[in-house]
Design an enzyme around this catalytic site. Structure first.
Site, PDB file in Angstrom:
ATOM      1  N   SER A  99       0.818  -1.215   0.000  1.00 34.38           N
ATOM      2  CA  SER A  99       0.000   0.000   0.000  1.00 34.38           C
ATOM      3  C   SER A  99       0.853   1.267   0.000  1.00 34.38           C
ATOM      4  O   SER A  99       2.024   1.264   0.382  1.00 34.38           O
ATOM      5  CB  SER A  99      -0.933   0.003   1.218  1.00 34.38           C
TER       6      SER A  99
HETATM    7  C1  LIG Z   1      -3.073  -4.157  -0.628  1.00 36.39           C
HETATM    8  S1  LIG Z   1      -2.445  -5.749  -0.443  1.00 36.39           S
HETATM    9  C2  LIG Z   1      -1.791  -5.749   1.170  1.00 36.39           C
HETATM   10  C3  LIG Z   1      -0.668  -4.893   1.457  1.00 36.39           C
HETATM   11  C4  LIG Z   1       0.025  -5.354   2.707  1.00 36.39           C
HETATM   12  N1  LIG Z   1      -0.718  -5.070   3.889  1.00 36.39           N
HETATM   13  C5  LIG Z   1       1.414  -4.819   2.736  1.00 36.39           C
HETATM   14  O1  LIG Z   1       1.772  -4.121   3.702  1.00 36.39           O
HETATM   15  O2  LIG Z   1       2.160  -5.106   1.807  1.00 36.39           O
HETATM   16  C6  LIG Z   1      -3.879  -6.732  -0.058  1.00 36.39           C
HETATM   17  C7  LIG Z   1      -3.550  -8.151   0.293  1.00 36.39           C
HETATM   18  O3  LIG Z   1      -4.735  -8.759   0.763  1.00 36.39           O
HETATM   19  C8  LIG Z   1      -4.708 -10.100   0.341  1.00 36.39           C
HETATM   20  N2  LIG Z   1      -6.053 -10.637   0.450  1.00 36.39           N
HETATM   21  C9  LIG Z   1      -7.095 -10.465  -0.402  1.00 36.39           C
HETATM   22  N3  LIG Z   1      -8.166 -11.131   0.057  1.00 36.39           N
HETATM   23  C10 LIG Z   1      -7.803 -11.716   1.219  1.00 36.39           C
HETATM   24  C11 LIG Z   1      -8.484 -12.545   2.161  1.00 36.39           C
HETATM   25  N4  LIG Z   1      -9.769 -12.906   2.010  1.00 36.39           N
HETATM   26  N5  LIG Z   1      -7.806 -12.968   3.244  1.00 36.39           N
HETATM   27  C12 LIG Z   1      -6.504 -12.631   3.425  1.00 36.39           C
HETATM   28  N6  LIG Z   1      -5.808 -11.876   2.558  1.00 36.39           N
HETATM   29  C13 LIG Z   1      -6.452 -11.410   1.470  1.00 36.39           C
HETATM   30  C14 LIG Z   1      -4.156 -10.017  -1.062  1.00 36.39           C
HETATM   31  O4  LIG Z   1      -3.692 -11.255  -1.522  1.00 36.39           O
HETATM   32  C15 LIG Z   1      -3.063  -8.970  -0.888  1.00 36.39           C
HETATM   33  O5  LIG Z   1      -1.835  -9.553  -0.598  1.00 36.39           O
END
Ligand SMILES: C[S@@+](CC[C@H](N)C(=O)[O-])C[C@H]1O[C@@H](n2cnc3c(N)ncnc32)[C@H](O)[C@@H]1O
Length: 249
Positions: A99
């Site tokens: 992000s």
């Molecule tokens: C914007 S990215 C996260 C950025 C992260 N917090 C970082 O600091 O790099 C969103 C993440 O949420 C994960 N994601 C999407 N749906 C999800 C779910 N149902 N449960 C867990 N993770 C999920 C995606 O695979 C992705 O890696």
């Protein structure tokens, strides 16, 4: 606007707070090893963030001080190294992103993690947000649905010494009941509505920060609070764009 973006602020109001930025820069200098080639760029990024405030939320000085110590360049792929300290989301593979630093600072400020708190993050991604939370809270639990990303992040966090972070692979919609209840929950993928299991796993007095809305439109960053009597209150913070919360739920 970056179409890859996980979290882009559409509007933000700039405010001057020079003294805060100065303090942050001094703190960052104290916390940065002299041989870190990215230290100056990290200081500049944090100083830039310290001057921003959206929706009247002043970014927490404690949050910015921790961000001045977390090596974002260690959380991005080699191809993105030169952009590591730009205030924007970056691709981390599998169609996912780390992000925008401003959004990380804002969500962390709203979640108000304190020493001794137990915090849940949904969407480990690169592990960067978990590392920031780990610098402020007692223990951080983080769930990632994509196995390869979760495994890399876990290895990275261990290598960097973030011993108070526990990760697992799974669908974060359901939370982590065995590790909860949580003082704060930070969801870093957009849900179509606030998942009821996450509300249940929030302690009385707890805070949840979550982007809500369709993946095709601008979403809204929401702050959800459970008061001491267990009543739930929510407010819209600002428009954002995140990758969707996926999974069978
Ligand atoms: C914007 S990215 C996260 C950025 C992260 N917090 C970082 O600091 O790099 C969103 C993440 O949420 C994960 N994601 C999407 N749906 C999800 C779910 N149902 N449960 C867990 N993770 C999920 C995606 O695979 C992705 O890696």
């Amino acid at each position: 606007m970056d179409t890859l973006s996980a979290a882009v602020v559409f509007s933000r109001r700039r405010r001057r707070c020079g003294w805060l930025v100065l303090l942050l820069v001094i703190a960052a200098q104290a916390a940065t090893p002299a041989d870190d080639p990215y230290a100056a760029r990290r200081r500049a990024l944090v100083a830039e963030l310290g001057e921003d405030a959206a929706d009247g939320t002043r970014l927490g000085p404690d949050v910015l001080a921790v961000m001045a110590t977390v090596p974002r360049h260690r959380f991005v792929p080699a191809s993105q190294l030169r952009h590591a300290y730009e205030n924007r989301p970056l691709a981390i593979g599998q169609g996912q992103t780390i992000s925008q630093p401003y959004i990380v600072a804002l969500m962390t400020t709203l979640a108000q993690p304190r020493r001794g708190d137990t915090v849940l993050e949904i969407g480990t991604g690169s592990g960067y947000q978990a590392a920031v939370l780990a610098g402020l809270a007692g223990r951080v639990y983080s769930i990632e649905i994509i196995e390869s990303l979760g495994a890399q992040a876990s290895q990275r966090l261990r290598a960097l010494g973030y011993d108070n972070v526990t990760t697992r692979i799974g669908d974060g919609y359901y939370g982590w009941p065995k590790a909860g209840p949580f003082d704060a929950i930070v969801v870093t993928a957009a849900a179509t509505s606030v998942p009821p299991p996450l509300i249940r796993q929030l302690k009385p007095g707890g805070r949840m920060v979550i982007p809500v809305g369709s993946s095709f439109f601008t979403q809204t960053l929401m702050l959800v609070r459970k008061d001491a009597e267990g009543r739930v209150h929510s407010r819209q913070v600002l428009p954002v764009r995140f990758v969707p919360l996926t999974g069978a739920h």
